[in-house]
Design a protein around this motif. Structure first.
Motif, PDB file in Angstrom:
ATOM      1  N   LYS A 160       0.795  -1.132   0.084  1.00 49.14           N
ATOM      2  CA  LYS A 160      -0.022  -0.019   0.051  1.00 49.14           C
ATOM      3  C   LYS A 160       0.736   1.363  -0.118  1.00 49.14           C
ATOM      4  CE  LYS A 160      -4.230  -1.637   2.174  1.00 49.14           C
ATOM      5  NZ  LYS A 160      -5.344  -0.868   1.258  1.00 49.14           N
ATOM      6  N   MET A 161       2.046   1.357   0.907  1.00 49.04           N
ATOM      7  CA  MET A 161       2.741   2.484   0.946  1.00 49.04           C
ATOM      8  C   MET A 161       3.682   2.611  -0.334  1.00 49.04           C
ATOM      9  SD  MET A 161       2.093   4.290   3.426  1.00 49.04           S
ATOM     10  CE  MET A 161       3.328   5.579   3.353  1.00 49.04           C
ATOM     11  N   LYS A 162       4.001   1.600  -0.820  1.00 47.17           N
ATOM     12  CA  LYS A 162       4.837   1.532  -2.245  1.00 47.17           C
ATOM     13  C   LYS A 162       4.010   2.124  -3.274  1.00 47.17           C
ATOM     14  CE  LYS A 162       8.161  -1.976  -1.443  1.00 47.17           C
ATOM     15  NZ  LYS A 162       8.568  -3.528  -1.865  1.00 47.17           N
ATOM     16  N   GLU A 163       2.815   2.021  -3.356  1.00 51.10           N
ATOM     17  CA  GLU A 163       1.887   2.451  -4.333  1.00 51.10           C
ATOM     18  C   GLU A 163       1.557   3.909  -4.049  1.00 51.10           C
ATOM     19  OE1 GLU A 163      -2.633   1.681  -6.243  1.00 51.10           O
ATOM     20  OE2 GLU A 163      -1.773   0.347  -4.603  1.00 51.10           O
ATOM     21  N   LEU A 164       1.396   4.118  -2.811  1.00 56.79           N
ATOM     22  CA  LEU A 164       1.362   5.458  -2.496  1.00 56.79           C
ATOM     23  C   LEU A 164       2.341   6.491  -2.826  1.00 56.79           C
ATOM     24  CD1 LEU A 164      -0.464   7.661  -0.857  1.00 56.79           C
ATOM     25  CD2 LEU A 164       0.400   7.102   1.082  1.00 56.79           C
ATOM     26  N   MET A 165       3.712   6.212  -2.374  1.00 52.40           N
ATOM     27  CA  MET A 165       4.716   6.660  -2.596  1.00 52.40           C
ATOM     28  C   MET A 165       5.060   7.192  -4.072  1.00 52.40           C
ATOM     29  SD  MET A 165       5.782   7.978   0.019  1.00 52.40           S
ATOM     30  CE  MET A 165       7.229   8.712  -0.303  1.00 52.40           C
ATOM     31  N   ALA A 166       4.775   5.925  -4.885  1.00 54.09           N
ATOM     32  CA  ALA A 166       4.685   6.174  -6.523  1.00 54.09           C
ATOM     33  C   ALA A 166       3.945   7.220  -6.944  1.00 54.09           C
ATOM     34  CB  ALA A 166       4.533   4.828  -7.094  1.00 54.09           C
ATOM     35  N   THR A 167       2.687   7.106  -6.359  1.00 51.97           N
ATOM     36  CA  THR A 167       1.516   8.316  -6.895  1.00 51.97           C
ATOM     37  C   THR A 167       1.872   9.447  -6.508  1.00 51.97           C
ATOM     38  OG1 THR A 167      -0.045   6.487  -6.635  1.00 51.97           O
ATOM     39  CG2 THR A 167      -0.757   8.793  -6.765  1.00 51.97           C
ATOM     40  N   LEU A 168       2.440   9.763  -5.255  1.00 56.71           N
ATOM     41  CA  LEU A 168       2.845  10.977  -4.902  1.00 56.71           C
ATOM     42  C   LEU A 168       4.117  11.561  -5.553  1.00 56.71           C
ATOM     43  CD1 LEU A 168       2.417  10.740  -0.913  1.00 56.71           C
ATOM     44  CD2 LEU A 168       1.010  11.907  -2.561  1.00 56.71           C
ATOM     45  N   THR A 169       5.018  10.823  -5.777  1.00 58.16           N
ATOM     46  CA  THR A 169       6.202  11.076  -6.685  1.00 58.16           C
ATOM     47  C   THR A 169       5.903  11.716  -8.002  1.00 58.16           C
ATOM     48  OG1 THR A 169       7.555   9.478  -5.633  1.00 58.16           O
ATOM     49  CG2 THR A 169       8.378  10.273  -7.495  1.00 58.16           C
TER      50      THR A 169
END
Length: 457
Positions: A160-169
């Motif tokens: 979940k956090m890896k996906e979130l960080m990719a989106t925010l980047t």
């Protein structure tokens, strides 16, 4: 954005020559022929520098009109650099002009290189002074608040956090407004700081604002700034959060706590990209990127007429939900050790390890206070556990997700009791700030002051 120069001279040939020289350098030029027109323009719009003649038609040799005008400009805005010009140059006039507030003195006929050098020098000095003032105000207002975060400071091992960080980047490369939603304590402020740090605005300020902690009566002063004397307690000029965040990022935390009357004022700034300092009629450009955060259901608040729908759509070009700690169990061991290491450095103590049994216990807990609760637990364990390895029995948690009562400790001070009570009550209300404040009998601003006092914000 072009620098705007106001030229004041009663000779239209001089004005034409100056406009030709300065327009070639990319400056935006306003030209007037009377002292009164200078003051009217300064009252109505933003100017970056004033270039004025010392003599007008009433008095063509003494420089008295020019000296009076320099003083009047300083009364309107002492931060505007003034360069004076005259064909009747004397040392006495130059000294008097500088004493009145002028920053430089040019003799007619002028040398173009000397003139441009003087102007560029004043712009550089003004920018340096503005930056120093912004930093000074930020240090006063933002002490203890979120520092910029890089990717290495954010623990993201779960899917979940890896996906979130990719989106925010990806989103960071745009300039769109982002609304971060999710429970209290999930790390929304750190994620907002991360977006800023990898954006095109990273060289400028990241300014977080806790909207719940701003009294309604001071909203405009806090957000837009005020001039000295604008109201009874305005004893000095104050820079607002929008100006602090100029060309950078403004982070509006606890978004749902903005009163309806103030929501309209915020909406106007976001729509027009302009604002007025309290006590001034001049408009300032608002070149900021907006990131906001809330733990409330804004759609429910809109249905209950507690939040403006038009403001909601203005702020959530994209909405990102931040997962609770219970939804990212894989990150808990890494976060726990991360906090232990941080606090061991802060308090100059050796850093203990966590046993497998301790990690299992942490992962079985549902963390109503999310990352913030885990951080406080690790800070406390650093002092209460004297062993090199923290075991499960050292961790004061119960199976149903409630921290064991620690208020019975006779050694607790009143401040410690209040802090523990705040933590427990916030956990009981599942991170709902409004319900927590109400249950304790605090006003909204009083509640947030206590959170700041105990570093719980």
């Amino acid at each position: 954005m072009k620098k705007r120069i106001l030229i004041a001279d009663d000779d239209i040939n001089i004005i034409a020559s100056l406009k030709y020289v300065l327009a070639e350098q990319g400056f935006d030029i306003i030209a007037v022929t009377t002292p009164q027109s200078v003051l009217e323009h300064l009252e109505q719009q933003t100017v970056d520098l004033v270039l004025l003649d010392m003599n007008f038609q009433q008095d063509t040799t003494s420089g008295a009109e020019g000296l009076q005008l320099v003083s009047a400009v300083q009364r309107i805005d002492a931060n505007i650099p003034v360069i004076v010009m005259t064909g009747w140059a004397t040392i006495d006039i130059a000294v008097e002009a500088m004493q009145a507030g002028a920053k430089d003195f040019i003799q007619k006929p002028w040398n173009n290189e000397r003139l441009l050098s003087a102007i560029k020098t004043q712009f550089a000095l003004a920018q340096s002074n503005q930056m120093a003032e912004r930093l000074n105000q930020q240090n006063k207002l933002l002490t203890g608040q979120t520092q910029l975060a890089d990717e290495n400071a954010i623990v993201a091992y779960s899917a979940k956090m890896k996906e979130l960080m990719a989106t925010l980047t990806d989103l960071a490369q745009s300039d769109m407004s982002i609304l971060l939603s999710g429970s209290n304590g999930t790390g929304k402020s750190m994620l907002a700081a991360y977006v800023h740090s990898v954006s095109a605005r990273a060289a400028h300020s990241f300014v977080p604002v806790n909207m719940g902690a701003i009294p309604e009566s001071l909203f405009e002063s806090e957000m837009f700034g005020h001039k000295k004397g604008a109201f009874t307690d305005a004893k000095e000029n104050r820079i607002g959060r929008f100006e602090m965040a100029e060309q950078g990022t403004l982070f509006l935390d606890e978004l749902a706590n903005i009163p309806l009357a103030q929501q309209a004022k915020l909406l106007r700034v976001l729509e027009e990209r302009k604002y007025e300092v309290v006590g001034s009629s001049k408009s300032h450009d608002a070149d900021v990127r907006i990131i906001s955060a809330t733990n409330s259901d804004l759609l429910e608040q809109i249905a209950n007429n507690q939040f403006r729908q038009d403001l909601y759509y203005r702020l959530n070009t994209v909405e990102i939900r931040v997962p609770s700690l219970a939804e990212r169990v894989e990150d808990i061991p890494y976060l726990a050790q991360h906090f232990l290491q941080l606090f061991s450095v802060k308090y100059h103590r050796s850093c203990p390890a966590l046993s497998d049994a301790a990690l299992t216990k942490l992962q079985q807990y549902d963390w109503p206070g999310n990352i913030r609760e885990l951080s406080h637990l690790m800070e406390r364990l650093l002092f209460t556990s004297k062993k090199a390895v923290i075991d499960s029995q050292d961790i004061m948690l119960t199976a149903n997700g409630e921290r064991e009562n620690s208020l019975d400790d006779p050694q607790l001070t009143m401040n410690e009791i209040e802090k523990v009570t705040l933590i427990k009550r916030l956990a009981f209300h599942r991170g709902n700030a409004t319900e927590t404040a109400k249950s304790l009998g605090f006003s909204r601003s009083g509640y947030y002051r206590r959170l700041a006092k105990y570093e719980l914000d």
